[in-house]
Design a protein around this motif. Structure first.
Motif, PDB file in Angstrom:
ATOM      1  N   ARG A   1      43.639  31.199  45.108  1.00  0.00           N
ATOM      2  CA  ARG A   1      42.785  31.770  46.124  1.00  0.00           C
ATOM      3  C   ARG A   1      41.423  31.983  45.253  1.00  0.00           C
ATOM      4  O   ARG A   1      41.157  32.011  44.152  1.00  0.00           O
ATOM      5  N   SER A   2      40.597  31.669  46.242  1.00  0.00           N
ATOM      6  CA  SER A   2      39.071  31.608  45.865  1.00  0.00           C
ATOM      7  C   SER A   2      38.365  33.151  46.023  1.00  0.00           C
ATOM      8  O   SER A   2      38.583  33.717  46.974  1.00  0.00           O
ATOM      9  N   VAL A   3      37.849  33.553  44.808  1.00  0.00           N
ATOM     10  CA  VAL A   3      37.138  34.845  44.901  1.00  0.00           C
ATOM     11  C   VAL A   3      35.596  34.534  44.480  1.00  0.00           C
ATOM     12  O   VAL A   3      35.372  33.854  43.453  1.00  0.00           O
ATOM     13  N   GLY A   4      34.689  35.100  45.400  1.00  0.00           N
ATOM     14  CA  GLY A   4      33.251  34.836  45.236  1.00  0.00           C
ATOM     15  C   GLY A   4      32.695  36.158  44.466  1.00  0.00           C
ATOM     16  O   GLY A   4      33.233  37.248  45.157  1.00  0.00           O
ATOM     17  N   VAL A   5      32.200  35.966  43.441  1.00  0.00           N
ATOM     18  CA  VAL A   5      31.553  37.197  42.866  1.00  0.00           C
ATOM     19  C   VAL A   5      29.851  37.115  42.916  1.00  0.00           C
ATOM     20  O   VAL A   5      29.454  35.828  42.568  1.00  0.00           O
ATOM     21  N   CYS A   6      29.293  38.100  43.393  1.00  0.00           N
ATOM     22  CA  CYS A   6      27.677  38.140  43.319  1.00  0.00           C
ATOM     23  C   CYS A   6      27.050  39.211  42.663  1.00  0.00           C
ATOM     24  O   CYS A   6      27.814  40.588  42.849  1.00  0.00           O
ATOM     25  N   THR A   7      26.327  38.904  41.636  1.00  0.00           N
ATOM     26  CA  THR A   7      25.778  40.141  41.087  1.00  0.00           C
ATOM     27  C   THR A   7      24.646  40.655  41.799  1.00  0.00           C
ATOM     28  O   THR A   7      24.036  41.829  41.166  1.00  0.00           O
TER      29      THR A   7
END
Length: 622
Positions: free
Chosen positions: A47-53
């Motif tokens: 699973r790909s999880v995108g994290v944006c600050t």
């Protein structure tokens, strides 16, 4: 002068000093992969999880109400009259002016304002206010040419709604006829019911709506989820009803008491009459049960067509009509039995079928207006014939006058039930009926309509007058549109037509009285939805001399219809006289023919008798 004190500490009291410096990368621990613990875990799909600050942002748009600008003129009218003075009545205005002119304060004000007005008048006479300084200018001529079409005729802009059909802006001095939706009130019941009647509160802030299914043997009537309640709505809150009126049977009509607005009377589908008093709570909050209900054995045998409060000393009497052929009077303090009744007459109209002859007329609508007379009633029937009832003439046919059509073609009778019947609010001698595809205006003195609208494309379901303008009336249709007629400006076409719903409309009622109101119109449909419309000032404000002009027009049409009746009567009398003369001549000729035959027979008998006598004498001589 500032007072300051410096606190000092030694470096040792701050603890160990920290020194930061850049250094090489150092591996503190390294754990190699192993399959020792594979049995204790289940491999999961990647699973790909995108994290944006970055902080989340949103974008929204707001569309404000569009402002429509139009060019309009200003019409100055007289105003400021007391409530007891009707500005349209010349006698009241003249009486009030004489009284005001004798007032000392009025005379003093005129004396003080006179020099000021005279100064302004002299200035106006000195300077020409209407002088054109730039006559023949190019800009002015180009603007004037833009206002005309290719044929040289002035282009007139229509209303601001695509549903406007009828009179142009030039016919309405102030603004083009228009209407806009204000609120929508939906039936809370799970089963769709028809909004059968709408009645406004005397103060104009609430509406009472009755809901019922009027189709005979409709499957919805046996639905266990169908409600029999009616509702009172606050026009400022369309989310939920103000009061729920619990009824033993669905209400087909509902009326506020004009003298006591907290009491209502209604007619039920099973013929019962119910009486509500909102001041006496007999149910949970927000609900009201009937304070009294009529006995079913002594009530109407068909659904109640309409009910009205009538003038009485106690203010508790009402009248109801039904298709069972009865007009009943009730006292709401005791509904065990009606206090009076009148059976509706039998129809004398000729029909192609013998089964339709001499049938009792069934009442489908009722009208009562105290200004027309406390003993006068109007009844619309299922057979399309309006009835005029005057209780003062009850000795003669129960005071009932059948407004039958002239001639054998029934050109005055509606081709279906009279859905609505109502007197003109300012000229009570004339009344409106709505049925089949037309609306007709009648006079009490004539048995034929004096004004008939053209046939609409869809069936007309209800109608009513505007309480503030005597020449405006509303008609609802089965195609979901409401037509507004303005007789003061146009007689041959609809002034304005507004599409309200995609389903058939069932009821209409206008807020206000002859003194105020007229802008809010409540329209109900067969799905139980009541739409509240706001019409423009040109359809709600009384125009100068409108009352007198419309009264003259209706009187003129009434005289014309009377002359037509007299002419038809004379033609019938002349025809009857001619038929009787021809009949007598025919009888005389027949008698003459019979006398001639008798003479021939007598002569023949005499001739043969003479021959026999001569032969007898000759035989004797021989």
């Amino acid at each position: 002068m500032e007072v300051a004190y410096v606190y000092t500490k030694t470096r040792a009291e701050f603890g160990k000093q920290c020194f930061f410096a850049d250094g090489p990368t150092e591996i503190l621990e390294s754990i190699l992969p192993t399959d020792e613990y594979d049995d204790s875990y289940v491999q999961r799909n990647p699973r790909s999880v995108g994290v944006c600050t970055a902080p989340p942002m949103s974008e929204s748009e707001v569309n404000t109400e569009r402002v429509t600008t139009t060019n309009s003129s200003m019409l100055h009218v007289e105003g400021g009259w007391p409530k007891d003075v009707d500005a349209t009545e010349q006698s009241d205005v003249a009486r009030y002016r004489k009284k005001a002119e004798k007032d000392e304060e009025y005379q003093y004000a005129i004396k003080m304002l006179g020099p000021v007005v005279m100064k302004c008048m002299r200035e106006n006479n000195t300077v020409n206010l209407y002088e054109e300084y730039f006559a023949g200018d190019g800009a002015a001529s180009s603007s004037s040419s833009d206002g005309a079409d290719g044929n040289g005729e002035a282009a007139i802009m229509g209303g601001n709604s695509s549903s406007s059909t009828g009179s142009s802006t030039s016919q309405h001095r102030t603004e083009a006829p228009s209407a806009k939706g204000v609120a929508v009130f939906r039936d809370p019941s799970g089963v769709r019911r028809t909004a059968s009647s709408i009645d406004w509160h005397p103060e104009g802030s609430r509406i009472a709506v009755s809901y019922s299914i009027l189709n005979f043997q409709d499957k919805r009537l046996i639905d266990p989820d169908m409600s029999s309640s009616a509702y009172i709505w606050d026009i400022t809150n369309s989310n939920s009803p103000l009061v729920e009126l619990l009824s033993p049977s669905p209400l087909t009509c509902l009326r506020f008491n004009p003298k006591s607005s907290d009491t209502l009377v209604g007619g039920c589908y099973n013929g019962l009459i119910v009486y509500f008093d909102l001041r006496k709570p007999n149910a949970p909050a927000g609900k009201c049960k009937p304070l009294s209900v009529s006995v079913i054995e002594k009530s109407h045998h068909d659904p109640v067509g309409d009910v009205f409060w009538v003038q009485s000393k106690t203010g508790h009497q009402c009248a109801s009509v039904s298709t069972d052929g009865q007009l009943l009077w009730w006292d709401t303090r005791n509904l065990e039995a009606p206090i009076d009744s009148i059976p509706l007459p039998k129809s004398s109209q000729s029909s192609n079928s013998d089964d339709n002859k001499n049938l009792t007329l069934g009442g489908s609508s009722l009208e009562y207006n105290t200004e027309a007379g406390p003993t006068k009633y109007l009844v619309g029937t299922d057979q399309g014939i309006p009835l005029s009832i005057n209780l003062r003439q009850r000795k003669s046919n129960n005071g009932i006058t059948i407004l039958e059509s002239r001639g054998s073609n029934n050109n005055g009778q509606h081709h279906g039930a009279v859905r609505s019947i109502q007197r003109n609010p300012m000229h009570t001698k004339f009344f409106l009926t709505v049925g089949d595809w037309t609306a007709k205006i009648w006079s009490e003195d004539i048995k034929t309509p004096i004004v008939t609208t053209r046939y609409h494309d869809a069936y007309a379901t209800s109608g009513c007058w505007s309480p503030t303008r005597p020449g405006v009336f509303y008609i609802t249709r089965m195609d979901g549109a409401v037509d507004i007629w303005d007789l003061y400006h146009s007689h041959g076409e609809v002034t304005y037509s507004h599409k309200v719903s995609d389903v058939a409309l069932s009821a209409v009622s206008v807020q206000g009285s002859t003194q105020s109101g007229g802008k809010l119109v409540a329209v109900g449909d067969i799905n139980g939805t009541v739409s509240l419309l706001e019409v423009c000032n040109s359809l709600s404000k009384l125009e100068p001399n409108e009352k007198a002009s419309l009264g003259n027009m209706l009187d003129r049409e009434a005289r014309r219809e009377k002359n037509l009746e007299i002419r038809d009567r004379e033609e019938k009398r002349a025809k009857a006289v001619e038929e009787s003369r021809l009949k007598k001549e025919k009888e005389i000729l027949e008698l003459a023919d019979e006398d001639g035959e008798d003479l021939l027979l007598k002569a023949e008998v005499q001739f043969f008798s003479m021959i026999k006598e001569g032969e007898a004498e000759r035989s004797k001589v021989g």
